[in-house]
Design a protein around this motif. Sequence first.
Motif, PDB file in Angstrom:
ATOM      1  N   THR A 201     -16.314  12.986  -6.456  1.00  0.00           N
ATOM      2  CA  THR A 201     -17.086  14.073  -5.839  1.00  0.00           C
ATOM      3  C   THR A 201     -18.538  13.629  -5.675  1.00  0.00           C
ATOM      4  O   THR A 201     -19.143  13.802  -4.610  1.00  0.00           O
ATOM      5  CB  THR A 201     -17.012  15.347  -6.728  1.00  0.00           C
ATOM      6  OG1 THR A 201     -15.644  15.618  -6.969  1.00  0.00           O
ATOM      7  CG2 THR A 201     -17.671  16.528  -6.077  1.00  0.00           C
ATOM      8  N   HIS A 202     -19.061  12.993  -6.728  1.00  0.00           N
ATOM      9  CA  HIS A 202     -20.442  12.499  -6.707  1.00  0.00           C
ATOM     10  C   HIS A 202     -20.599  11.414  -5.626  1.00  0.00           C
ATOM     11  O   HIS A 202     -21.538  11.450  -4.820  1.00  0.00           O
ATOM     12  CB  HIS A 202     -20.756  11.944  -8.107  1.00  0.00           C
ATOM     13  CG  HIS A 202     -21.961  11.098  -8.206  1.00  0.00           C
ATOM     14  ND1 HIS A 202     -23.217  11.570  -7.907  1.00  0.00           N
ATOM     15  CD2 HIS A 202     -22.123   9.790  -8.576  1.00  0.00           C
ATOM     16  CE1 HIS A 202     -24.094  10.589  -8.089  1.00  0.00           C
ATOM     17  NE2 HIS A 202     -23.452   9.508  -8.486  1.00  0.00           N
TER      18      HIS A 202
ATOM     19  N   ASN B 229     -29.880   8.414  -1.052  1.00  0.00           N
ATOM     20  CA  ASN B 229     -29.712   8.327  -2.512  1.00  0.00           C
ATOM     21  C   ASN B 229     -29.542   6.884  -2.984  1.00  0.00           C
ATOM     22  O   ASN B 229     -29.551   6.616  -4.183  1.00  0.00           O
ATOM     23  CB  ASN B 229     -28.479   9.108  -2.980  1.00  0.00           C
ATOM     24  CG  ASN B 229     -28.523  10.561  -2.601  1.00  0.00           C
ATOM     25  OD1 ASN B 229     -27.592  11.086  -2.041  1.00  0.00           O
ATOM     26  ND2 ASN B 229     -29.637  11.197  -2.883  1.00  0.00           N
TER      27      ASN B 229
ATOM     28  N   GLN C  90     -13.012  11.514   7.163  1.00  0.00           N
ATOM     29  CA  GLN C  90     -13.487  12.912   7.243  1.00  0.00           C
ATOM     30  C   GLN C  90     -12.554  13.846   6.489  1.00  0.00           C
ATOM     31  O   GLN C  90     -13.001  14.772   5.823  1.00  0.00           O
ATOM     32  CB  GLN C  90     -13.536  13.353   8.710  1.00  0.00           C
ATOM     33  CG  GLN C  90     -14.730  12.818   9.460  1.00  0.00           C
ATOM     34  CD  GLN C  90     -14.615  13.065  10.962  1.00  0.00           C
ATOM     35  OE1 GLN C  90     -13.567  13.444  11.474  1.00  0.00           O
ATOM     36  NE2 GLN C  90     -15.705  12.814  11.668  1.00  0.00           N
TER      37      GLN C  90
ATOM     38  N   ARG D  99     -10.581  13.027   4.089  1.00  0.00           N
ATOM     39  CA  ARG D  99     -10.321  12.547   2.718  1.00  0.00           C
ATOM     40  C   ARG D  99      -8.846  12.214   2.501  1.00  0.00           C
ATOM     41  O   ARG D  99      -8.229  12.638   1.515  1.00  0.00           O
ATOM     42  CB  ARG D  99     -10.756  13.583   1.679  1.00  0.00           C
ATOM     43  CG  ARG D  99     -12.195  13.995   1.791  1.00  0.00           C
ATOM     44  CD  ARG D  99     -13.114  12.955   1.207  1.00  0.00           C
ATOM     45  NE  ARG D  99     -14.492  13.394   1.230  1.00  0.00           N
ATOM     46  CZ  ARG D  99     -15.402  13.007   2.134  1.00  0.00           C
ATOM     47  NH1 ARG D  99     -15.077  12.152   3.088  1.00  0.00           N
ATOM     48  NH2 ARG D  99     -16.639  13.443   2.067  1.00  0.00           N
TER      49      ARG D  99
ATOM     50  N   ARG E 123     -18.780  10.945  -2.955  1.00  0.00           N
ATOM     51  CA  ARG E 123     -18.643  11.487  -1.595  1.00  0.00           C
ATOM     52  C   ARG E 123     -19.866  12.296  -1.166  1.00  0.00           C
ATOM     53  O   ARG E 123     -20.097  12.470   0.028  1.00  0.00           O
ATOM     54  CB  ARG E 123     -17.375  12.360  -1.521  1.00  0.00           C
ATOM     55  CG  ARG E 123     -16.104  11.538  -1.578  1.00  0.00           C
ATOM     56  CD  ARG E 123     -14.890  12.387  -1.850  1.00  0.00           C
ATOM     57  NE  ARG E 123     -13.692  11.576  -2.009  1.00  0.00           N
ATOM     58  CZ  ARG E 123     -12.576  12.008  -2.574  1.00  0.00           C
ATOM     59  NH1 ARG E 123     -12.504  13.236  -3.035  1.00  0.00           N
ATOM     60  NH2 ARG E 123     -11.537  11.216  -2.678  1.00  0.00           N
ATOM     61  N   LYS E 124     -20.612  12.798  -2.153  1.00  0.00           N
ATOM     62  CA  LYS E 124     -21.816  13.569  -1.813  1.00  0.00           C
ATOM     63  C   LYS E 124     -23.022  12.647  -1.630  1.00  0.00           C
ATOM     64  O   LYS E 124     -24.087  13.085  -1.191  1.00  0.00           O
ATOM     65  CB  LYS E 124     -22.120  14.579  -2.923  1.00  0.00           C
ATOM     66  CG  LYS E 124     -21.285  15.841  -2.822  1.00  0.00           C
ATOM     67  CD  LYS E 124     -21.753  16.841  -3.856  1.00  0.00           C
ATOM     68  CE  LYS E 124     -20.820  18.045  -3.865  1.00  0.00           C
ATOM     69  NZ  LYS E 124     -20.905  18.767  -5.137  1.00  0.00           N
ATOM     70  N   THR E 125     -22.855  11.385  -2.039  1.00  0.00           N
ATOM     71  CA  THR E 125     -23.994  10.459  -1.988  1.00  0.00           C
ATOM     72  C   THR E 125     -24.379  10.179  -0.540  1.00  0.00           C
ATOM     73  O   THR E 125     -23.527   9.893   0.290  1.00  0.00           O
ATOM     74  CB  THR E 125     -23.634   9.137  -2.709  1.00  0.00           C
ATOM     75  OG1 THR E 125     -23.265   9.456  -4.037  1.00  0.00           O
ATOM     76  CG2 THR E 125     -24.800   8.160  -2.712  1.00  0.00           C
ATOM     77  N   GLU E 126     -25.663  10.292  -0.274  1.00  0.00           N
ATOM     78  CA  GLU E 126     -26.153  10.006   1.077  1.00  0.00           C
ATOM     79  C   GLU E 126     -26.932   8.703   1.042  1.00  0.00           C
ATOM     80  O   GLU E 126     -27.312   8.219  -0.028  1.00  0.00           O
ATOM     81  CB  GLU E 126     -27.038  11.152   1.554  1.00  0.00           C
ATOM     82  CG  GLU E 126     -26.202  12.416   1.740  1.00  0.00           C
ATOM     83  CD  GLU E 126     -27.017  13.590   2.189  1.00  0.00           C
ATOM     84  OE1 GLU E 126     -28.227  13.418   2.465  1.00  0.00           O
ATOM     85  OE2 GLU E 126     -26.435  14.684   2.254  1.00  0.00           O
TER      86      GLU E 126
END
Lengths: 91, 343
Positions: free
Chosen positions: B282-283, B291, B15, B17, B285-288
């Motif tokens: 960043t990409h 996706n 959480q 990072r 970590r944003k991936t759900e």
Amino acid sequence: MNRFNRVTLKRGLAKRVIDGKMYLVDSETSTLHQLNESGTIIVKKLEKGMGIERIINQIVEDYEVERKRAEKDVLFFIKGLKDKGLIIEDG
Amino acid sequence: MDECIAQKLEKISSQKRIPLSVDVELTYCCNLNCKHCYLQGRKVSGELATAELFRLFDELREMGTLYLTFTGGEPLLRPDFYNLADYAKESAFALVIFTNGTLITESEAFRIAECSPLAVHISLLGAEPETHDSITGVRGSFRKVIRAVKFLKRAGVRVVLKTALMKQNYTEYEGIVSICEQLEAEWQFDMVVSPTHWGGVRPLQYRLNQEQWKALLKDKRFFSPEKFSPTRPEALLCSAGLNLVAVTPLGEVYPCLAWPCSLGNVREKSFKDIWEDSPYLTHLRKTEISNVKECPSCPLLSYCPRCPGMAFLEEGDFRSPSRTNCQFAEAIGDSLQQARQYK
């Protein structure tokens, strides 16, 4: 265990403070330990080489707690560390 | 390890990072020539110097890294190995060492013990000397591994013997377990051989096929239907890049050793800047879960040991399905169904 005992942290412990809590890894036993915020404060003082009596005095001064209460809590916590093999009594 | 505390630490570090676990390849040099090595074709010059590694360790300590793994190549080939290990100990990291074991004499074992490692992991590639030596390409390497384990145990070091199971050695796994038991070492098997980091497929000729996986999965030491818990969709993504990261001998930062995508180089930027500002991270970590392509609706999801790194190596995109993982999931699914039929 009393306030005049000399104690030091066991050598070779891996440790980090994460989110205010200290995590310790004892490689001899492959055990991960977590301390709460108060325990973390006490261990940081032990790391600086402070004795139990001095730690109690500082906690009384810094956190405005009763001496009797601080002594009881610190000794209880240090006994816990000793039971887990994380500190060594120097004499 | 205390499971509950370990889980809490895993969660909080993800959480926040915090790069809790960092694998550092100290060198690409190796005195063995293993057939299945994922580093075949490596460049062995221009590796990080002692001072550069010290600087990296300082940064990692400041950022909260607790677990530091030294790997390679063969890390003991570095002349400054003990400088680095001592520095790691002084910096209060929990140190793990991955080695092929061949350079560990009695005095080395006691010197390693002085570094207080959490464990030393050694590759054992067969129960028979001929098998192990034919995979490593070096005669006598099996004997040296056994000798190293005995010395390390005598020095009080925890030893884990790791085996990449492949066509040449998978029938010897029971013998490998016996050796580990006799030597009082722990054992770990890996059933999937990876391509090289540069896309080379040579190691794949040694990879087990689906029938061989199925045969191994019948053994409860590899797969216990009673203890099986279905893969949760969250597990389609892993800790790589969240609280786990790897650094190569040339200073490249990867999400994990099995995911060779460069996020930046510690010679050009600080590790902290790479960890905090890499566009790829960043990409990632944003991936759900939504996706991830195909996998969330796959009927094999419950059995899947999906590795985003393997997907990256095979498809160039960590969100794609990994065909290898798909085949392995099928093998697990079959084993589970068979176990239920016989119940």
